[in-house]
Design an enzyme around this catalytic site. Sequence first.
Site, PDB file in Angstrom:
ATOM      1  N   ARG A 109      29.890  31.177  38.893  1.00  0.00           N
ATOM      2  CA  ARG A 109      28.536  31.715  38.760  1.00  0.00           C
ATOM      3  C   ARG A 109      27.607  30.581  38.347  1.00  0.00           C
ATOM      4  NH1 ARG A 109      32.118  35.639  37.100  1.00  0.00           N
ATOM      5  NH2 ARG A 109      31.894  37.631  38.204  1.00  0.00           N
ATOM      6  N   LYS A 160      31.395  36.493  32.517  1.00  0.00           N
ATOM      7  CA  LYS A 160      30.906  37.861  32.675  1.00  0.00           C
ATOM      8  C   LYS A 160      31.857  38.864  32.044  1.00  0.00           C
ATOM      9  CE  LYS A 160      29.265  41.090  36.219  1.00  0.00           C
ATOM     10  NZ  LYS A 160      29.004  41.264  37.660  1.00  0.00           N
ATOM     11  N   HIS A 197      23.861  31.553  43.922  1.00  0.00           N
ATOM     12  CA  HIS A 197      24.969  32.487  43.703  1.00  0.00           C
ATOM     13  C   HIS A 197      25.737  32.747  44.991  1.00  0.00           C
ATOM     14  CE1 HIS A 197      27.147  35.968  42.137  1.00  0.00           C
ATOM     15  NE2 HIS A 197      26.703  35.649  40.935  1.00  0.00           N
ATOM     16  N   ARG A 244      29.488  31.664  46.100  1.00  0.00           N
ATOM     17  CA  ARG A 244      30.671  32.480  45.828  1.00  0.00           C
ATOM     18  C   ARG A 244      31.044  33.310  47.059  1.00  0.00           C
ATOM     19  NH1 ARG A 244      32.214  33.254  40.823  1.00  0.00           N
ATOM     20  NH2 ARG A 244      32.481  35.515  40.895  1.00  0.00           N
ATOM     21  N   HIS A 262      37.334  37.577  39.555  1.00  0.00           N
ATOM     22  CA  HIS A 262      37.319  39.017  39.782  1.00  0.00           C
ATOM     23  C   HIS A 262      38.656  39.559  39.294  1.00  0.00           C
ATOM     24  CE1 HIS A 262      34.259  38.624  43.322  1.00  0.00           C
ATOM     25  NE2 HIS A 262      33.703  38.460  42.128  1.00  0.00           N
ATOM     26  N   TYR A 267      46.259  39.779  30.140  1.00  0.00           N
ATOM     27  CA  TYR A 267      45.412  38.926  30.963  1.00  0.00           C
ATOM     28  C   TYR A 267      45.888  37.498  30.794  1.00  0.00           C
ATOM     29  CZ  TYR A 267      41.175  36.490  32.515  1.00  0.00           C
ATOM     30  OH  TYR A 267      40.291  35.671  33.148  1.00  0.00           O
TER      31      TYR A 267
END
Length: 402
Positions: free
Chosen positions: A242, A269, A332, A335, A358, A368
């Site tokens: 980003r 994000k 942007h 991406r 994502h 994670y």
Amino acid sequence: MKLTDRTIKALRPKDHAYKKADGKGLTLLVNADGGKHWRFRYRFHGREKMLSLGSFPDVSLSLARQKRDEMRRVLALGLDPSVERKKERLRAAFASSDTFEQMASAYIAKRQAEGAAPRTLKKQKTFLGALRADIGAIPISALTSEQLLAALQKHETRGKRTLANEARAFASRVLQLAIAQGRASRNVADDLRGALIAPLPGGHAAITCPKELGRLLACIRAYEGETVTSLCLEILAHVFVRPSELREARWDEFDLEKGLWRIPAIRTKLRREHIVPLSPQVIRLLKELRRHTGNQAFIAASSVKPDQPISDMTFNKALRSLGFDRRHHVAHGFRRTASTLLNEQGYNRDWIERQLAHVERNKVRGAYNAAEYLDGRRRMMCEWSSYLGELLDEAQKAKRKQ
């Protein structure tokens, strides 16, 4: 004897104040200056108390009796009318001071305390700015769906459909907070779901044609503006993070020896650390960039304010100056460019999605691993950089032949 309008008007002041009773606790106090004031006297838990009900003739005899009867009904419920009146005044003052703007500001402050990213806070302030003139001063408890819709449709009619829809969602979150705090009883923004024209389909404008991408890279390489801007744009094409993540990146996040960039959770994000493998080409670009900003904290330090990163509009302004407007390609959009072409080239979709940061929602909530698919992603990123190099060479050769 009960009072009448005629007898009240006939009452004359004396040297001292005196009272005239109407019955059931209602009296009229006549002051020495001629003022006539209604009083309601009652007993609560054995104590005699008094409430003012206004002045005659502003409060007529019939209205004074209505107020007295209301107070007697409160007493019949076992409540103290004086206390209940104070509560009502507090509630009214509370409601009048809790305007939409104040609640929205409180919501933004809450999100800031929760660690929301600066870009998120900036967007929310933009939504508040879009609504302030029309509904900012309206008490949050009194806001109607019609008022909110009218404010939103002003932006919609100007072609700003996305802003209108996102501002509605923002208003909904503000109202939800107000409801949780007892300052509103209904979320009127939710009543407007589907009332606005949906935004035009499509995400950020992006070049997905390899030949056009090569031309874009050649234009960036030939950019005559700030060197920091051109280097960052070229890096952005290679790493496709980003734009804010690159613009706000600090030198201490990079390990050029190991070829890794660790974006801290606070700047992502999803609030999860993100690892970006760095190809040899990107490392060379970073080393060149370090010659310009290596003495600053930010890799994209501003030439005007070196202790701050460049403006969030810098990349897109540079692209526009190169002939790529927001309908063609935006910062942007790198991406989407990478995602489209890497998928077309048959790379593992999990590698691509992970490199785009994502993450499935269940992974965000549960286990994670920031280094997931790192070996595969490293190979993909190196091959992507080589591919971009080939496109750049072809575009530069084609330009020399012209």
